[in-house]
Design a protein around this motif. Structure first.
Motif, short mmCIF file in Angstrom:
data_model
loop_
_atom_site.label_atom_id
_atom_site.label_comp_id
_atom_site.label_asym_id
_atom_site.label_seq_id
_atom_site.Cartn_x
_atom_site.Cartn_y
_atom_site.Cartn_z
N ASP A 53 9.95 6.98 -27.24
CA ASP A 53 10.30 5.75 -27.95
C ASP A 53 10.08 4.49 -27.13
N ALA A 54 9.37 4.62 -26.02
CA ALA A 54 9.07 3.47 -25.17
C ALA A 54 7.81 3.78 -24.37
N PRO A 55 7.14 2.74 -23.85
CA PRO A 55 5.92 2.97 -23.07
C PRO A 55 6.22 3.43 -21.65
N ALA A 56 5.22 4.08 -21.03
CA ALA A 56 5.24 4.39 -19.60
C ALA A 56 6.49 5.15 -19.16
N GLU A 57 6.89 6.14 -19.96
CA GLU A 57 8.09 6.91 -19.63
C GLU A 57 7.78 8.22 -18.92
N GLU A 58 6.51 8.60 -18.84
CA GLU A 58 6.15 9.84 -18.16
C GLU A 58 5.54 9.50 -16.79
N SER A 59 4.29 9.88 -16.56
CA SER A 59 3.71 9.71 -15.22
C SER A 59 3.62 8.26 -14.77
N SER A 60 3.56 7.32 -15.72
CA SER A 60 3.43 5.91 -15.34
C SER A 60 4.77 5.29 -14.94
N SER A 61 5.87 5.96 -15.22
CA SER A 61 7.19 5.43 -14.85
C SER A 61 7.28 5.28 -13.34
N PRO A 62 7.82 4.17 -12.84
CA PRO A 62 7.80 3.92 -11.39
C PRO A 62 8.56 4.95 -10.56
N TRP A 63 9.57 5.59 -11.13
CA TRP A 63 10.30 6.60 -10.37
C TRP A 63 9.71 7.99 -10.55
N ASN A 64 8.64 8.11 -11.34
CA ASN A 64 7.97 9.40 -11.51
C ASN A 64 6.71 9.53 -10.67
N ASN A 65 6.40 8.50 -9.87
CA ASN A 65 5.26 8.55 -8.95
C ASN A 65 5.60 7.72 -7.72
N ALA A 66 4.77 7.80 -6.71
CA ALA A 66 5.06 7.13 -5.45
C ALA A 66 4.73 5.65 -5.47
N GLY A 67 3.95 5.20 -6.46
CA GLY A 67 3.60 3.79 -6.52
C GLY A 67 2.65 3.33 -5.43
N THR A 68 2.04 4.28 -4.73
CA THR A 68 1.07 3.90 -3.70
C THR A 68 -0.19 3.39 -4.37
N GLY A 69 -0.59 2.19 -4.01
CA GLY A 69 -1.90 1.73 -4.45
C GLY A 69 -2.93 2.52 -3.67
N HIS A 70 -3.31 3.69 -4.21
CA HIS A 70 -4.13 4.63 -3.43
C HIS A 70 -5.47 4.02 -3.06
N SER A 71 -5.62 3.72 -1.79
CA SER A 71 -6.87 3.15 -1.28
C SER A 71 -7.29 3.82 0.01
N ALA A 72 -6.65 4.99 0.30
CA ALA A 72 -6.99 5.82 1.46
C ALA A 72 -6.69 5.13 2.78
N LEU A 73 -5.83 4.13 2.78
CA LEU A 73 -5.47 3.47 4.02
C LEU A 73 -4.60 4.35 4.90
N CYS A 74 -3.75 5.16 4.26
CA CYS A 74 -2.81 5.97 5.06
C CYS A 74 -2.76 7.43 4.63
N GLU A 75 -3.40 7.79 3.53
CA GLU A 75 -3.29 9.14 2.97
C GLU A 75 -4.23 10.08 3.74
N LEU A 76 -3.66 10.96 4.54
CA LEU A 76 -4.46 11.78 5.45
C LEU A 76 -5.27 12.84 4.72
N ASN A 77 -4.85 13.25 3.52
CA ASN A 77 -5.61 14.27 2.79
C ASN A 77 -6.96 13.73 2.30
N TYR A 78 -7.17 12.41 2.35
CA TYR A 78 -8.45 11.84 1.95
C TYR A 78 -9.44 11.76 3.12
N THR A 79 -8.98 12.14 4.31
CA THR A 79 -9.88 12.14 5.48
C THR A 79 -9.77 13.49 6.19
N PRO A 80 -10.28 14.54 5.57
CA PRO A 80 -10.17 15.88 6.18
C PRO A 80 -11.07 16.01 7.40
N GLU A 81 -10.70 16.94 8.25
CA GLU A 81 -11.53 17.25 9.41
C GLU A 81 -12.47 18.39 9.05
#
Length: 504
Positions: A53-81
């Motif tokens: 009955d409202a928008p953004a209540e699932e995955s887009s809800s701020p408490w349902n995700n980390a809110g990281t603006g994913h740009s690979a600045l700190c996420e180590l899984n985006y730079t594998p060895e």
């Protein structure tokens, strides 16, 4: 309402409306595509269907995700060895796509579609955290590989304990810096994004422009009707079934997207399956702790853990209020949405995707073991895990909250594997280009404008020449590799920093 009653209602349901664009789900995906198409073709009618009955209540809800603006600045899984070297290709790709998001949001702000950037994006430092000799060595080499590139501005690296304490006082308190050895890499150019607030701003503008949003309406079926689609919806409050005919359908229904695409008969998802992964966060209830931390700090994932379960200690900015959470802790539920059904997984099993499920069950023993261990953790065990990041953590300062539900895609593959568990975000569409959907999880929300550009190319190719000027207005870097064009990157960085009010 019984199955037979629903089926009989479906058969007798009549077409009550016709629309050019039907968008399933009132989250960030549908909201972004709707905004793009309204600008490109303002005469096309749009309608959004949302089961809640409202928008953004699932995955887009701020408490349902980390809110990281994913740009690979700190996420180590985006730079594998790989083979002793740090592979930065995925990091470069995701960073480039996030720049597209920044450009599109800036354009929408300048055109009055989005109204207040502070509601949905705020500057928060992004930090990578290494523990132990091997991780510290890896982090040093990662820093060396990224820091000279213009797309990773002002990155820093330090093994110095005083620098650690200055940057991360909450994580430094009561820490024994001799065991294990620690290091951090950071940039102050990271962001925290409230995708729920962003979605609401989009939909406010959409309704003002004439888009009808039908809340409490669940799409239960999609049927071909010549070159169009019949969209069957059920009013979740009354049980009434209606049919809307659409020229194009976008399925942005999160964990339910795969099921709807299968119902639509897309051969492109034949054999596909879904593996649900839930999660939990620890959220601080102590305002003093919240004020002591100002960063998103990402570490290394546990062996067997999916990339979405990389541990991180996150500053959040939600509705103007600062928050702090740690996680996610892996969990399991047969639901495909947080507010879904416990029968979702079982109803998704079909003869064509059983080999995919069985293949992944054999291959992903490590993931299964990880999830079982995570599910069995009690609150005290979760706080013990938090103490790797916050040694002084006390149970009374934290509470458990349930994170959003994600469905990882299982793609069919040839024997002997039969199925492959995919991480990330996948766009699928039919050959005619009149239906498309998005499957998977992170980094989806952060790179939504890039995903929608790809959708436009695949599904509206005949319009792209006519739309070219407008697309370049929306995305000035469209068609350009920003990794190879420092001048353009710098210009667009300055423009988006100012427009999004991210300048310090």
């Amino acid at each position: 309402m019984g199955l037979k009653q629903v089926s009989s209602k479906k058969k007798s349901a009549q077409v009550v409306d016709e629309v050019d664009i039907a968008l399933v789900g009132a989250g960030i995906m549908s909201a972004t595509l709707g905004a793009m198409l309204r600008e490109l073709e303002p005469s096309w009618s749009q309608m959004i269907f949302e089961r809640l009955d409202a928008p953004a209540e699932e995955s887009s809800s701020p408490w349902n995700n980390a809110g990281t603006g994913h740009s690979a600045l700190c996420e180590l899984n985006y730079t594998p060895e790989k083979n002793g070297k740090i592979d930065v290709s995925k990091a470069m790709n995701i960073n480039s796509k996030f720049q597209i998001s920044r450009q599109f949001w800036s354009h929408q702000l300048n055109n009055g579609i989005l109204t207040d950037p502070k509601e949905f994006i705020n500057p928060v430092p992004h930090v990578s955290f290494a523990q132990g000799e091997d991780q510290v060595d890896y982090l040093q080499r990662r820093y060396d590989a990224l820091s000279e590139n213009h797309m990773f501005p002002e990155m820093n690296f330090s093994e110095d304990t005083s620098t650690f304490a200055e940057k991360l006082p909450l994580m430094a308190k009561d820490r024994d810096f001799g065991d294990p050895k620690v290091a951090i890499s950071w940039t102050n150019e990271g962001t925290d994004v409230n995708f729920g607030a962003l979605t609401r701003q989009y939909l406010t503008a959409a309704k003002a422009a004439g888009t009808e949003v039908r809340y409490g309406h669940q799409v239960i079926d999609l049927k071909r009707d010549g070159g169009k689609w019949k969209v069957y919806t059920k009013n979740v409050h009354t049980g009434d079934i209606q049919v809307v005919k659409a020229n194009f359908v976008f399925v942005g229904a999160g964990g339910y997207a795969l099921d709807l695409l299968r119902k639509a008969g897309l051969s492109e998802v034949s054999g596909y399956a879904g593996f649900p992964v839930s999660g939990m966060w620890l959220r601080s209830t102590n305002p003093e702790l919240i004020q002591q931390h100002e960063a998103k700090v990402y570490g290394k994932a546990s062996v067997g853990a999916p990339p979405m379960s990389v541990p991180h200690l996150d500053t959040r900015v939600i509705d103007g209020k600062k928050g702090l959470m740690f996680g996610p802790y892996g969990g399991w539920s047969p639901k495909f949405l947080k507010k879904g059904s416990y029968l979702d997984l079982f109803k998704s099993i079909r003869p064509d995707n059983i080999p995919s499920y069985l293949g992944v069950a054999v291959q992903e023993f490590g993931l299964t073991k990880y999830l079982v261990e995570e599910v069995l953790k009690d609150f005290s065990a979760r706080v013990d895990a938090l103490r790797e990041y916050v040694p002084s953590a006390r149970e009374e300062d934290w509470e458990t909250i349930i994170a959003g539900q994600r469905v990882q895609v299982i793609k069919p593959t040839a024997a002997p594997r039969f199925g492959s568990l995919e991480f990330g975000t996948s766009l699928v569409n039919n050959q005619e280009g009149n239906i498309a959907g998005v499957l998977g999880a992170s980094p989806g929300a952060s790179i939504t404008p890039s995903i929608m550009l790809e959708l436009l190319e695949r599904c509206f190719g005949e319009h792209m020449i006519n739309w070219a000027d407008k697309i370049y207005e929306m995305i000035p870097s469209y068609g350009t590799n920003l990794a190879k064009d420092k001048k353009l990157y710098d210009e667009l960085w300055d423009f988006t920093q100012k427009t999004l009010k991210l300048d310090k």
